[in-house]
Design a protein around this motif. Structure first.
Motif, PDB file in Angstrom:
ATOM      1  N   LYS A  34       0.834  -1.198   0.000  1.00 55.44           N
ATOM      2  CA  LYS A  34       0.000   0.000   0.000  1.00 55.44           C
ATOM      3  C   LYS A  34       0.871   1.252   0.000  1.00 55.44           C
ATOM      4  O   LYS A  34       0.623   2.201  -0.758  1.00 55.44           O
ATOM      5  N   MET A  35       1.906   1.254   0.827  1.00 53.08           N
ATOM      6  CA  MET A  35       2.798   2.406   0.898  1.00 53.08           C
ATOM      7  C   MET A  35       3.533   2.620  -0.414  1.00 53.08           C
ATOM      8  O   MET A  35       3.649   3.760  -0.900  1.00 53.08           O
ATOM      9  N   ASP A  36       4.031   1.548  -1.036  1.00 56.06           N
ATOM     10  CA  ASP A  36       4.761   1.660  -2.300  1.00 56.06           C
ATOM     11  C   ASP A  36       3.862   2.240  -3.400  1.00 56.06           C
ATOM     12  O   ASP A  36       4.297   3.078  -4.201  1.00 56.06           O
ATOM     13  N   ALA A  37       2.619   1.770  -3.433  1.00 55.29           N
ATOM     14  CA  ALA A  37       1.695   2.253  -4.463  1.00 55.29           C
ATOM     15  C   ALA A  37       1.335   3.722  -4.238  1.00 55.29           C
ATOM     16  O   ALA A  37       1.215   4.504  -5.195  1.00 55.29           O
ATOM     17  N   ILE A  38       1.148   4.096  -2.980  1.00 54.42           N
ATOM     18  CA  ILE A  38       0.845   5.502  -2.671  1.00 54.42           C
ATOM     19  C   ILE A  38       2.019   6.390  -3.069  1.00 54.42           C
ATOM     20  O   ILE A  38       1.833   7.491  -3.610  1.00 54.42           O
ATOM     21  N   LEU A  39       3.241   5.906  -2.817  1.00 53.99           N
ATOM     22  CA  LEU A  39       4.429   6.671  -3.203  1.00 53.99           C
ATOM     23  C   LEU A  39       4.515   6.818  -4.718  1.00 53.99           C
ATOM     24  O   LEU A  39       4.961   7.854  -5.231  1.00 53.99           O
ATOM     25  N   LEU A  40       4.076   5.788  -5.441  1.00 53.57           N
ATOM     26  CA  LEU A  40       4.075   5.847  -6.901  1.00 53.57           C
ATOM     27  C   LEU A  40       3.086   6.901  -7.386  1.00 53.57           C
ATOM     28  O   LEU A  40       3.384   7.684  -8.294  1.00 53.57           O
ATOM     29  N   ALA A  41       1.897   6.920  -6.770  1.00 51.48           N
ATOM     30  CA  ALA A  41       0.897   7.930  -7.128  1.00 51.48           C
ATOM     31  C   ALA A  41       1.402   9.325  -6.772  1.00 51.48           C
ATOM     32  O   ALA A  41       1.201  10.296  -7.520  1.00 51.48           O
ATOM     33  N   GLN A  42       2.072   9.417  -5.630  1.00 49.70           N
ATOM     34  CA  GLN A  42       2.637  10.696  -5.203  1.00 49.70           C
ATOM     35  C   GLN A  42       3.710  11.164  -6.178  1.00 49.70           C
ATOM     36  O   GLN A  42       3.833  12.367  -6.453  1.00 49.70           O
ATOM     37  N   GLU A  43       4.479  10.222  -6.716  1.00 48.97           N
ATOM     38  CA  GLU A  43       5.503  10.570  -7.701  1.00 48.97           C
ATOM     39  C   GLU A  43       4.868  11.188  -8.934  1.00 48.97           C
ATOM     40  O   GLU A  43       5.373  12.170  -9.500  1.00 48.97           O
ATOM     41  N   MET A  44       3.738  10.607  -9.365  1.00 43.39           N
ATOM     42  CA  MET A  44       3.034  11.135 -10.525  1.00 43.39           C
ATOM     43  C   MET A  44       2.531  12.550 -10.249  1.00 43.39           C
ATOM     44  O   MET A  44       2.678  13.461 -11.078  1.00 43.39           O
ATOM     45  N   THR A  45       1.958  12.737  -9.052  1.00 38.78           N
ATOM     46  CA  THR A  45       1.422  14.044  -8.681  1.00 38.78           C
ATOM     47  C   THR A  45       2.528  15.089  -8.609  1.00 38.78           C
ATOM     48  O   THR A  45       2.397  16.209  -9.142  1.00 38.78           O
ATOM     49  N   GLU A  46       3.629  14.723  -7.936  1.00 41.15           N
ATOM     50  CA  GLU A  46       4.723  15.682  -7.761  1.00 41.15           C
ATOM     51  C   GLU A  46       5.401  16.024  -9.083  1.00 41.15           C
ATOM     52  O   GLU A  46       5.800  17.178  -9.299  1.00 41.15           O
ATOM     53  N   SER A  47       5.539  15.030  -9.967  1.00 42.02           N
ATOM     54  CA  SER A  47       6.186  15.313 -11.246  1.00 42.02           C
ATOM     55  C   SER A  47       5.309  16.239 -12.094  1.00 42.02           C
ATOM     56  O   SER A  47       5.822  17.165 -12.737  1.00 42.02           O
ATOM     57  N   SER A  48       3.999  16.021 -12.065  1.00 44.55           N
ATOM     58  CA  SER A  48       3.089  16.890 -12.824  1.00 44.55           C
ATOM     59  C   SER A  48       3.104  18.306 -12.271  1.00 44.55           C
ATOM     60  O   SER A  48       3.147  19.295 -13.026  1.00 44.55           O
ATOM     61  N   THR A  49       3.079  18.407 -10.948  1.00 46.81           N
ATOM     62  CA  THR A  49       3.141  19.724 -10.310  1.00 46.81           C
ATOM     63  C   THR A  49       4.465  20.403 -10.609  1.00 46.81           C
ATOM     64  O   THR A  49       4.521  21.617 -10.868  1.00 46.81           O
ATOM     65  N   GLY A  50       5.548  19.616 -10.591  1.00 42.38           N
ATOM     66  CA  GLY A  50       6.872  20.167 -10.889  1.00 42.38           C
ATOM     67  C   GLY A  50       6.984  20.665 -12.309  1.00 42.38           C
ATOM     68  O   GLY A  50       7.586  21.724 -12.576  1.00 42.38           O
ATOM     69  N   LEU A  51       6.403  19.926 -13.249  1.00 43.50           N
ATOM     70  CA  LEU A  51       6.424  20.363 -14.649  1.00 43.50           C
ATOM     71  C   LEU A  51       5.695  21.691 -14.809  1.00 43.50           C
ATOM     72  O   LEU A  51       6.191  22.613 -15.484  1.00 43.50           O
ATOM     73  N   THR A  52       4.526  21.784 -14.184  1.00 43.30           N
ATOM     74  CA  THR A  52       3.734  23.015 -14.278  1.00 43.30           C
ATOM     75  C   THR A  52       4.486  24.204 -13.689  1.00 43.30           C
ATOM     76  O   THR A  52       4.561  25.281 -14.298  1.00 43.30           O
ATOM     77  N   ALA A  53       5.044  23.997 -12.498  1.00 44.87           N
ATOM     78  CA  ALA A  53       5.746  25.092 -11.826  1.00 44.87           C
ATOM     79  C   ALA A  53       6.963  25.557 -12.627  1.00 44.87           C
ATOM     80  O   ALA A  53       7.183  26.774 -12.807  1.00 44.87           O
ATOM     81  N   ASN A  54       7.746  24.605 -13.144  1.00 46.48           N
ATOM     82  CA  ASN A  54       8.980  24.971 -13.848  1.00 46.48           C
ATOM     83  C   ASN A  54       8.723  25.607 -15.207  1.00 46.48           C
ATOM     84  O   ASN A  54       9.434  26.551 -15.596  1.00 46.48           O
ATOM     85  N   ILE A  55       7.726  25.123 -15.938  1.00 43.74           N
ATOM     86  CA  ILE A  55       7.454  25.728 -17.240  1.00 43.74           C
ATOM     87  C   ILE A  55       6.913  27.141 -17.073  1.00 43.74           C
ATOM     88  O   ILE A  55       7.222  28.055 -17.858  1.00 43.74           O
ATOM     89  N   ARG A  56       6.119  27.344 -16.029  1.00 49.12           N
ATOM     90  CA  ARG A  56       5.600  28.692 -15.763  1.00 49.12           C
ATOM     91  C   ARG A  56       6.730  29.646 -15.391  1.00 49.12           C
ATOM     92  O   ARG A  56       6.786  30.788 -15.877  1.00 49.12           O
ATOM     93  N   LEU A  57       7.632  29.181 -14.533  1.00 49.26           N
ATOM     94  CA  LEU A  57       8.751  30.024 -14.122  1.00 49.26           C
ATOM     95  C   LEU A  57       9.672  30.339 -15.295  1.00 49.26           C
ATOM     96  O   LEU A  57      10.179  31.469 -15.428  1.00 49.26           O
ATOM     97  N   TYR A  58       9.883  29.338 -16.145  1.00 47.02           N
ATOM     98  CA  TYR A  58      10.747  29.570 -17.311  1.00 47.02           C
ATOM     99  C   TYR A  58      10.093  30.574 -18.264  1.00 47.02           C
ATOM    100  O   TYR A  58      10.760  31.474 -18.788  1.00 47.02           O
ATOM    101  N   ALA A  59       8.774  30.426 -18.475  1.00 51.84           N
ATOM    102  CA  ALA A  59       8.071  31.324 -19.387  1.00 51.84           C
ATOM    103  C   ALA A  59       8.064  32.764 -18.865  1.00 51.84           C
ATOM    104  O   ALA A  59       8.126  33.712 -19.651  1.00 51.84           O
ATOM    105  N   MET A  60       8.006  32.936 -17.559  1.00 51.56           N
ATOM    106  CA  MET A  60       7.903  34.278 -16.989  1.00 51.56           C
ATOM    107  C   MET A  60       9.262  34.935 -16.749  1.00 51.56           C
ATOM    108  O   MET A  60       9.353  36.162 -16.674  1.00 51.56           O
TER     109      MET A  60
END
Length: 282
Positions: A34-60
């Motif tokens: 259960k913990m491993d799977a939650i961490l996998l889902a968290q990885e997906m969430t964090e990577s998506s959030t990271g992509l959004t944050a970094n592309i916005r910062l680069y664009a601005m």
């Protein structure tokens, strides 16, 4: 019969202990899964959030550090470079290695597909910013008032973009709920088996202890009955005989007349010896 019963009770207690250990291990595996799977889902969430944050910062800002961080997240997701855990494996492979159910895997991969779709738009904005900086050496994007530049920047903040990011999180939340339900069922099943084994093991252990105590009491009574006297007392009486006192009585008053123990046999034997010696002397 006593030995057979002892062996049977020991086997019952041992089998329940093994069951408890196995149930505990199964419970640990379920919780770890259960913990491993939650961490996998968290990885997906964090990577998506990271992509959004970094592309916005680069664009601005036009700061290349944010573009590098964006590309690094993409490379980690595709298994090109190792992530924070030091493992170089694509997100797809990680999902497959988890042996998820079809519905769980579908939700997690759907989230990634949506994120990849959004990356197309992000790449378009990134390419525009790259070309703008290339065509305007030394430019400070934060101070630019170019309409086309502003349009590309706003593409990362408009309703369509934010709606897309929300859609990415929806299958992740659905995945977590599916996983939580299944993991809870596994944990609950392991707990039931462990609880049942604890009860049965406790009952078996109690019976075993009572049996052993009863066997010890019976053995002590049998020994005392056979000897006719406590071992220490018998030792003292024999020492008196050894010292020459053949008149020593080995029998308790309440046991006079009994002939089914060692003391009565000794009483008779030494009486005959004393009588023989007296006859010989006289």
């Amino acid at each position: 019969m006593a030995i057979i019963l002892c062996v049977v009770l020991s086997a019952v207690v041992y089998s329940q202990l093994i069951t408890i250990i196995n149930s505990t291990n199964e419970l640990e595996r379920a919780l770890q899964y259960k913990m491993d799977a939650i961490l996998l889902a968290q990885e997906m969430t964090e990577s998506s959030t990271g992509l959004t944050a970094n592309i916005r910062l680069y664009a601005m800002t036009g700061d290349r550090r944010y573009k590098d961080d964006y590309n690094n997240i993409i490379d980690v997701r595709n298994g090109v470079v190792a992530g924070d855990d030091g493992v170089k494996k694509s997100f797809n492979d990680k999902v497959k290695d988890m042996n998820l159910t079809a519905d769980e895997e579908k939700q997690l991969l759907l989230s990634q597909d949506l994120s990849n779709e959004l990356a197309v738009l992000e790449t378009e904005v990134m390419t525009y910013i790259d070309n703008y900086i290339k065509n305007n050496p030394g430019v400070d994007i934060t101070k630019e008032q170019n309409a086309d530049l502003l349009f590309q920047q706003l593409r990362l903040f408009d309703t369509e973009y934010t709606s897309f990011t929300d859609r990415i999180m929806e299958p992740v939340a659905q995945f977590e709920q599916l996983l939580f339900n299944r993991a809870e069922q596994q944990v609950s099943a392991a707990k039931k088996v462990a609880s049942r084994s604890v009860v049965l093991g406790s009952i078996g252990l109690t019976i075993f202890v009572v049996f052993i105590i009863g066997l010890l009491i019976f053995s002590m009574r049998f020994i005392l009955t056979t000897l006719g006297e406590e071992p220490q007392k018998l030792k003292e009486l024999l020492k008196r005989v050894e010292e020459g006192d053949l008149t020593t009585s080995f029998m308790k008053k309440e046991d006079v007349g009994k002939k089914d123990n060692l003391c009565s046999s000794l009483e008779v034997s030494f009486s005959k010896i004393a009588s023989t010696l007296l006859n010989t002397i006289s």
